[in-house]
Design an enzyme around this catalytic site. Sequence first.
Site, mmCIF file in Angstrom:
data_model
loop_
_atom_site.group_PDB
_atom_site.id
_atom_site.type_symbol
_atom_site.label_atom_id
_atom_site.label_comp_id
_atom_site.label_asym_id
_atom_site.label_seq_id
_atom_site.Cartn_x
_atom_site.Cartn_y
_atom_site.Cartn_z
ATOM 1 N N ARG A 76 -76.791 11.345 45.412
ATOM 2 C CA ARG A 76 -76.077 10.882 46.601
ATOM 3 C C ARG A 76 -75.301 9.627 46.253
ATOM 4 N NH1 ARG A 76 -78.557 9.287 52.141
ATOM 5 N NH2 ARG A 76 -76.659 9.638 53.322
ATOM 6 N N SER A 140 -84.743 7.988 40.023
ATOM 7 C CA SER A 140 -86.115 8.274 40.469
ATOM 8 C C SER A 140 -87.021 8.824 39.374
ATOM 9 C CB SER A 140 -86.051 9.274 41.617
ATOM 10 O OG SER A 140 -85.120 8.849 42.560
ATOM 11 N N ASP A 194 -86.694 4.896 43.067
ATOM 12 C CA ASP A 194 -86.460 5.232 44.486
ATOM 13 C C ASP A 194 -87.485 4.585 45.418
ATOM 14 O OD1 ASP A 194 -88.375 6.910 43.409
ATOM 15 O OD2 ASP A 194 -87.698 8.718 44.439
HETATM 16 C C1 BGC Z 1 -91.160 9.856 39.310
HETATM 17 C C2 BGC Z 1 -91.063 8.548 40.047
HETATM 18 C C3 BGC Z 1 -90.401 8.766 41.390
HETATM 19 C C4 BGC Z 1 -91.131 9.871 42.164
HETATM 20 C C5 BGC Z 1 -90.508 10.146 43.518
HETATM 21 C C6 BGC Z 1 -91.820 10.921 40.166
HETATM 22 O O1 BGC Z 1 -91.777 12.144 39.529
HETATM 23 O O2 BGC Z 1 -91.911 9.691 38.127
HETATM 24 O O3 BGC Z 1 -90.334 7.593 39.300
HETATM 25 O O4 BGC Z 1 -90.442 7.572 42.106
HETATM 26 O O5 BGC Z 1 -91.108 11.053 41.402
HETATM 27 O O6 BGC Z 1 -89.192 10.545 43.419
#
Ligand code: BGC
Length: 444
Positions: A76, A140, A194
């Site tokens: 996004r 993320s 995130d």
């Molecule tokens: C990642 C995290 C992320 C979470 C939510 C996980 O698979 O390792 O860094 O914050 O997913 O998106």
Amino acid sequence: MPTDKYVDNTLKELRKSFAATSADLWMMISCFHDEMRHGLSGESSSLKMLPAYIDCPGRQEKGTYLGIDMGGTNLRVLLVRLQGDGKTVIEDSKQYKIPRKVAMGEGKDLFDFVAKAICEFVGEYPITHQNKIPLGFTFSFPVKQTALNRGTLVEWTKGFAAGDVVGRDVVEFLNGSLQRCSLKNLRLAALTNDTVGTMLAKAYGSSDCDMGVIFGTGTNACYREQEKRIARLMHSDAGKRMIVNIEWGNFKHFPANKYDRKVDKGSNNPGVQQLEKMISGLYLCEITRHVVRDLIGKGIFLNDHVAKFRKGKLSTEDMAAFERDRSPELKKVGIFLTEQGIESSLEERKIIKQICRIVSRRAARISGAAISAVIIWMDPELRQDHTVAVDGTLYAKYPQFRQNIIKTLQQLHGAKSNRIKLSDARDGSGVGAAVAAAVAVEAN
Ligand code: BGC
């Protein structure tokens, strides 16, 4: 036909293997604290405890920033205006689906995809080509940061596997791609997880927000820690705080059952992200699918249609629709089964719905315990109010998921659970990217 008693006993066994009793959850919380302690002191731990090099914002930051939010499925791009006094406005945003081919391809192509999306988006804003616009990037995945705008990818999660990125600086990757797109007027000011973005977005308007959580394709959380407790910081300031990205999806001390083990074995990252594989949207459907196949094998229902439950046939969205289905004949479940070429009885459809409930309820209970663990780490006696910023499709859309988390918190903390306020943070991670950029600009 199996006898009612046999069906009842089998479902009872199933419930037992998905139980998450209060005792189990307190045990989990205690292990969670040990792992947090080890992670913070730089010892080996299933919790990575990654410093985010940023603390909560004040309410005074102002200006227009670009936020890039690269999550599990979508990318996004947002243009966000911070108005001061904790208020934000999303001026515009656009969503792009990250093709699976790109997520599994070469790192360069993945970041070129991101840069192209940014390019297309800012192309509509000639003003951004004249003024250097600061950019916040929410990425993320687990990243080991050494500064707010620097960090290397520890490992891919959520089915991503783009080559050549692990161990390298993702900011350099993105900057390289931005250069190739001739986006020289953009400046990557901040990189955040995130969960951190979600917390920053909420904390901009609410001073008691000290935790951010995502329950979506994957799961994770971050919280505010005292710098002096973070051993791996080169320079810590006794009075200061910093957000820590826990990466709780990798926690491995909640006992896995045989279905969890199957899901792990069939994933593209076996041996890691055990908690994520019990809780998050990418995996709940896989757990359920293995249960259904097992019960078919036991002769409970659906004749011998095991082969019709191949990987990818059932989604967590389907599960949500089944749990939401209140029609007497369980229409939604029936339609799904018919699409798989299976004629079903009402009893069989009821069993499917029960399985979904058993799997999703355990996920919510473990999630509640994980939130509780972090809050009592910060405030053992629950003396203060805590706002927990929460986002993610599972949390927002899966029926009863949120309510089951709240019930779990009530069960664990009684009346004191009122101190823990779950606060929806829709779009949090994208807006948070912009807030992070603002904080970075103010600091310079
Ligand atoms: C990642 C995290 C992320 C979470 C939510 C996980 O698979 O390792 O860094 O914050 O997913 O998106």
